[in-house]
Structures are given as structure tokens and as C-alpha cells.
Design a protein around this motif. Structure first.
Motif, short mmCIF file in Angstrom:
data_model
loop_
_atom_site.label_atom_id
_atom_site.label_comp_id
_atom_site.label_asym_id
_atom_site.label_seq_id
_atom_site.Cartn_x
_atom_site.Cartn_y
_atom_site.Cartn_z
N UNK A 1 10.56 3.01 3.76
CA UNK A 1 10.70 4.07 2.62
C UNK A 1 12.44 3.63 2.28
N UNK A 2 11.24 3.81 0.79
CA UNK A 2 12.50 2.86 -1.06
C UNK A 2 12.74 4.46 -1.50
N UNK B 1 11.30 9.19 -3.33
CA UNK B 1 11.01 8.23 -1.90
C UNK B 1 9.99 8.36 -2.01
N UNK B 2 9.44 7.25 -1.89
CA UNK B 2 8.40 6.22 -2.14
C UNK B 2 8.38 5.45 -0.28
N UNK C 1 7.08 17.31 -1.03
CA UNK C 1 8.34 17.92 -1.48
C UNK C 1 9.41 16.83 -1.03
N UNK C 2 10.54 16.51 -1.55
CA UNK C 2 11.61 16.42 -1.34
C UNK C 2 11.52 16.31 -0.05
N UNK D 1 0.90 -1.02 0.30
CA UNK D 1 -0.23 0.02 0.02
C UNK D 1 1.25 1.02 -0.18
N UNK D 2 0.23 2.39 -1.31
CA UNK D 2 1.79 2.86 -1.03
C UNK D 2 0.85 4.39 -0.08
N UNK D 3 1.90 5.02 0.63
CA UNK D 3 1.22 5.79 1.96
C UNK D 3 1.16 7.33 1.37
N UNK D 4 2.96 7.73 0.23
CA UNK D 4 3.16 9.14 0.29
C UNK D 4 4.19 8.68 -0.78
N UNK D 5 5.01 9.42 -1.91
CA UNK D 5 5.57 9.79 -2.30
C UNK D 5 5.96 11.55 -2.78
N UNK D 6 7.32 10.92 -2.99
CA UNK D 6 8.42 13.00 -2.49
C UNK D 6 8.88 13.12 -3.29
N UNK D 7 9.34 13.95 -4.22
CA UNK D 7 10.25 13.93 -4.88
C UNK D 7 9.96 14.27 -6.18
#
Length: 577
Positions: free
Chosen positions: A392-393, A365-366, A348-349, A195-201
Motif C-alpha cells: 500500500x503506497x 492510496x495505491x 473511497x478512502x 501491477x496496480x490492484x486498487x486506487x482509493x481516495x
């Protein structure tokens, strides 16, 4: 019959045979007469066999140089005699080195920042751009986030072939795990949920022109001095901390770098360590700053690994790891198509600071929630229930025709540092690409296993592996790309023998093992001399950046010798008073 005639005796021996009543005075040799020689002949080695081999003489010469401040200097070895002049050894091959097992090999720069100290100085220092010590004191003082000691580069880099952490006798060893047993751990990966919680960058597209590079059309590696790279630990990630506190169902947080080391542990040779903290029934898998987890080894599993005798050599394990890690940073930015549209993420990052002018390296960051099912046949209630883990991947880029979460790419680079006359990438990469890859799978099994595990955790469908070589074998600062291979992540994992079932079986087993213990701090340590993982119960203040009291003790322990189990060897007496 012949008479027996007694031999004549002296006048002083009237009472018969034997020594004279008053023996000539002899000097009484006492123990104190040898005090001045105890440094050269310590008590614990008086009865040992002399070692006149080349390795023994080298060890004695190293001992005579002294081991730190305030310690007596030894007597230098005498020059070879006249009888030895004019002779040379027929076998000119170098003697295989053996590490003395000294040093802590850990992070002595106590930065509490967000990982910028390591990567910024690392990027600038390795390729000869700006020579700075790792975690320089002025950098930490300016940011006010740590107590960097600075000055000594040895304290900021890992010490390969030695213990990554100097264990202490008061630490309780909770469990010893044979690496061969990890291959038997299995978990049905089809039941694992994501389950994807957050995408950054942000994500750039991959430049397909790099797929057409050959050894005859090589491309020099660019240097990205103006970019900032991050490798932030779990405890310093604000998003992971917030997710752990807000989501009551989550019991584990970690990064893909840490979990990948656990998954590929059976392939490792060098020593590395992971910190596991259990608080209120929740686990935090973390790493120490500037530990071996932050670096990439080179030819770790080869039959002839890099020699560690001369640590200042450009081909020593530490120097090669710095070179390889820096190549991967530059290569991940070099293959991007800056003219194609960029995919901006909703957030953002998280490690970028607004007041800084430096540009952040491209990448996303996924944050993923991974739910591993339990074992319904287990008698333990915690093992029967599922484990929810937030990881965090990192995703380097995407394919030009990617849609949604498909077509994500993980970009990595293998490097060649010592091409042979009979074998080199320039002459064999085009004609024998499969043989070159097979040779790298044998020499860098642990590194390739880590990369594959990171790609699986991040959900990357494709892996781009570049082949980077030095322009000159004596120049570790200039490199060129000889080719790029494209691999499907699942197919490459099957090729190297890394299955998803075994991968999640290892992670679930380690989580269940630590969950049975009380709240505390645990050190998972790879033994550099054996294929063994050991888990120690350590105090909560161990490896803390705010531990001022232990700062002086660590400096004294830095030069202490270790035995084969990693414990401090008993000190030898230097003299009597």
C-alpha cells in the motif's frame, strides 16, 4: 665489650613480648550496620571508582530523584563548598549528552483503531491547537477499540537515542545483520514487474505558485486542524488482509513506510523496529502503533545531532520529530490547488468512517503488486521462485498536466529549527541552493532515503521538497515556507546513492531469510549503539493490544535500566531484611 641492657617491661607482660592477654574491648562491626547505607553505596558498586566528573555528578543526581512508585528516594547531593564559590569553568560549551539507555520508547496507548488516534491527536497537539495526550483514554473508550492508558504523553511518543523496544532474555536472536553488508545486495530492477490492484481516495493538482516562492517572498504554513490524517498499520488495513486471503500467489503484504525503513536502514542512527509475522508461509511486514516508523527524525545523521539531555526542550529529538511530522502533514495539504478539477478514484478512502463529521485529508492510496524475480542459481527452491508482494503506497497529488498514471507527485518538507548567524536558509537558499541540499543530505540521510524509497514504490515521477523554517527560533508552532525544489525521483535517487537494484535486493534478501524459518512472530530491531540489525524470535502475543496480563509487567519494565545490548540490567539490592 658493652653489655646489652634489656628495656624494662611492664608487670603485666610476664610471659614475654606481645599483646596483653586480655585486649581492650572493641565494638564488633557487623554487616547489618551498613544496611542503612546500601541505598547510597549498593553492593555491586562498593569497589567501583568514584566519578566526580560533571556527567558522573549528573548521573548521581538523576539516581537520587528516584525511579518510580514505591522506591526509596535518594539523598540529595550536597551544595558546593565555600572553596568552590566564585569559580567557573572556562570552557562554557555544553557537555555532550549520553543517553542512559532506559525506557521502552514504544506505544503504550493500546488503540486497535485504524490509526486515527495517533494522527488526530498528533496534529492537534504539536502546533498548540488542542493539547491532548496521545491515545487519550476517553478517545479510545468512546470508540471502544482499545485500552488506552492516557494521561502520560511520554508513553505515546518514540524515545529517540534509546532502544525502541526493550528486548528480553528469553527471546531467541535468529540473525544479526551488519548494515554495511546491505549495500552489496543487488537485484536486477529491470525484471521487477508492477501491477496496480486498487486506487482509493482522491488526487488534487499541485499548485505551481509554490515553485515561485523565495526567501524574500516566504509564505506562512497553514494549519489544517479540521482534517484527519491516517497512518494505518498493515494488519489493520482491510484491503491488504482481503488481498492476501483471496490471491494465493501473494506471499508478502506491507506498507511503503515499513519497506522504506528497510531500504534506508544503512543510513539510520536511531533505534527503530519492524514486526514480521509469518503465517502459513505468508509474511506480514508491520509496525507498532506510535513507533519510530510513524515519525520523522531531524538531523539524525549530523555531526552535531539534537541534544537529548533535556527531553522537555523544544529542540530535543522527540519534540523535533513531532514538529517535523506535523509540518509534513500541513505542507502536503497546503500545496494543493483546490480550484482545479479533482481526480476521484474508483474507491473511497478505506479508513474514513461514515458516522464521523471530520474531513479526510486529500491524497490517494495505491495498492500495487510488485513481483521480484528469483535467483535461478540458488539451491533453495523458494529463492529460485519469484516473490509476489502487495504494497500500500501513498500519492500526495498530481501535476496539472498529468495523464493516467504519469505525473504523480510525492510532497515532503525539510525543516530548519536552529539557524546560525553564519548559516541559515534565509541567507543561503537562493544563492547556494545546491550547497543547502548537500548539507541536508548529510544531516538527514535516513529521512531522505525513506522519502525516495516511498516515491519509487508508489510510482511517483516527481518529488516536491519544501524548505520550511521557524518564524522565530524559539517558536516551534509557527513556520514559513522559504522555497520548494522539484526533483525527478530517479535522478534524486541516483544523487543520494539509492539504486533500484540495491533497493529490491535488500527486500528480496529479507524475505528469503524469514521464509526459511518456521511460522512465528519476529522482531527486526535496529541497535542504537551499533550499525547492526537484529532479528529476534518473539512470542505471538508480544505487542498485542489484547494482552491484559502483560500490561502490568510493561509498566514495571518501563523504568528498568538496559545494558548496551538492550537486555534488562540486573537490579541492585535496596537493603536486607
Amino acid at each position: 665489650m658493652v653489655d646489652f641492657v634489656m628495656p624494662p617491661t611492664s608487670v603485666g607482660f610476664v610471659d614475654g613480648w606481645g599483646p596483653p592477654e586480655v585486649a581492650p574491648a572493641q565494638p564488633q562491626i557487623g554487616f547489618c550496620d551498613f544496611v542503612e547505607h546500601l541505598e547510597k553505596f549498593p553492593l555491586t558498586r562498593v569497589g567501583k571508582v568514584c566519578d566526580f566528573t560533571a556527567s558522573g555528578l549528573r548521573y548521581q543526581e538523576q539516581r537520587n530523584k528516584g525511579k518510580g512508585k514505591g522506591k526509596a528516594k535518594g539523598v540529595p547531593l550536597p551544595p558546593p563548598g565555600k572553596d568552590e564559590e566564585g569559580f567557573s569553568i572556562v570552557d562554557s560549551r555544553p557537555i555532550p549528552g549520553k543517553s542512559a539507555g532506559r525506557g521502552r520508547g514504544g506505544a503504550f496507548g493500546r488503540s486497535k483503531g485504524r490509526g486515527k488516534g495517533l494522527q488526530a491527536n498528533y496534529q492537534e497537539g504539536i502546533l498548540g491547537q488542542k493539547q491532548k495526550p496521545f491515545y487519550s483514554s476517553n478517545q479510545n473508550a468512546a470508540k471502544g477499540k482499545g485500552k488506552g492508558r492516557g494521561g502520560n504523553q511520554r508513553r505515546g511518543v518514540p524515545s529517540f537515542k534509546e532502544w525502541s523496544v526493550q528486548t528480553k532474555t528469553e527471546w531467541d536472536m535468529k540473525r544479526e545483520i551488519m548494515l554495511s553488508s546491505l549495500a552489496k545486495l543487488q537485484l536486477d530492477a529491470r525484471e521487477v514487474k508492477y501491477d496496480d490492484l486498487m486506487w482509493c481516495g482522491k488526487l488534487h493538482s499541485y499548485n505551481r505558485n509554490f515553485d515561485r516562492i523565495t526567501s524574500k517572498m516566504e509564505k506562512p504554513v497553514r494549519r489544517f486542524e479540521d482534517l484527519e490524517f491516517f497512518n494505518v498499520s498493515t494488519s489493520d488495513d482491510p484491503n491488504l488482509q482481503e488481498m492476501l486471503q483471496t490471491d494465493t500467489t501473494v506471499c508478502v503484504i506491507a506498507t511503503d513506510h515499513v519497506l522504506a525503513c528497510l531500504v534506508a536502514a544503512a543510513r539510520s542512527v536511531y533505534s527503530w523496529d519492524i514486526i514480521i509475522t509469518k503465517i502459513a508461509g505468508k509474511l506480514i511486514f508491520d509496525k507498532r502503533n506510535a513507533s519510530q516508523v510513524d515519525y520523522l527524525s531531524v538531523n539524525e545523521t549530523a555531526q552535531d545531532p539534537p541534544n537529548n539531555d533535556d527531553k522537555d526542550s523544544i529542540n530535543s529529538p522527540v519534540k523535533l520529530s513531532q514538529e517535523a511530522s506535523c509540518i509534513n502533514q500541513n505542507f502536503s495539504q497546503m500545496v494543493l490547488d483546490m480550484e482545479a478539477p479533482t481526480r476521484e478514484m474508483p474507491n473511497p478512502n478505506p479508513f474514513e468512517e461514515e458516522e464521523e463529521e471530520a474531513v479526510v485529508a486529500s491524497g490517494a492510496y495505491r495498492y500495487r503488486k510488485i513481483i521480484m524475480p528469483g535467483n535461478p542459481k540458488s539451491e533453495n527452491e523458494s529463492e529460485r521462485s519469484p516473490v509476489e508482494m502487495i504494497v500500500r503506497t501513498e500519492v500526495n497529488c498530481k501535476m496539472p498536466d498529468a495523464r493516467d498514471d504519469k505525473g504523480l507527485v510525492s510532497v515532503k518538507a525539510l525543516n530548519e529549527y536552529d539557524p546560525k548567524v553564519t548559516y541559515s536558509w534565509r541567507s543561503h537558499l537562493e544563492s547556494q541552493r545546491g550547497a543547502v541540499l548537500a548539507n541536508e543530505l548529510k544531516n538527514n540521510a535516513f529521512k531522505l532515503g525513506r522519502w525516495t524509497a516511498q516515491a519509487i514504490l508508489a510510482g511517483c515521477d516527481t518529488m516536491k521538497i519544501g524548505y520550511v523554517s521557524r518564524m522565530s527560533p524559539a517558536d516551534p508552532w509557527s513556520h514559513t515556507v522559504l522555497g520548494v525544489n522539484t526533483h525527478l525521483t530517479d535522478g534524486f535517487a541516483d544523487q543520494i546513492g539509492l539504486t533500484r537494484n540495491n533497493m529490491f535486493g535488500i527486500l528480496r534478501t529479507i524475505v528469503d531469510l524469514v521464509m526459511q524459518w518456521e511460522d512465528g512472530k519476529y522482531l527486526l530491531l535496529k541497535d542504537p549503539t551499533k550499525s547492526v540489525l537484529r532479528i529476534y524470535d518473539i512470542p505471538f502475543d508480544t505487542f498485542n493490544s489484547d494482552d491484559e496480563d502483560g500490561e502490568g509487567e510493561e509498566e514495571e519494565e518501563e523504568d528498568q535500566e538496559l545494558d548496551e545490548d538492550g537486555n534488562v540490567a540486573p537490579q541492585q539490592p535496596q537493603g536486607l531484611r
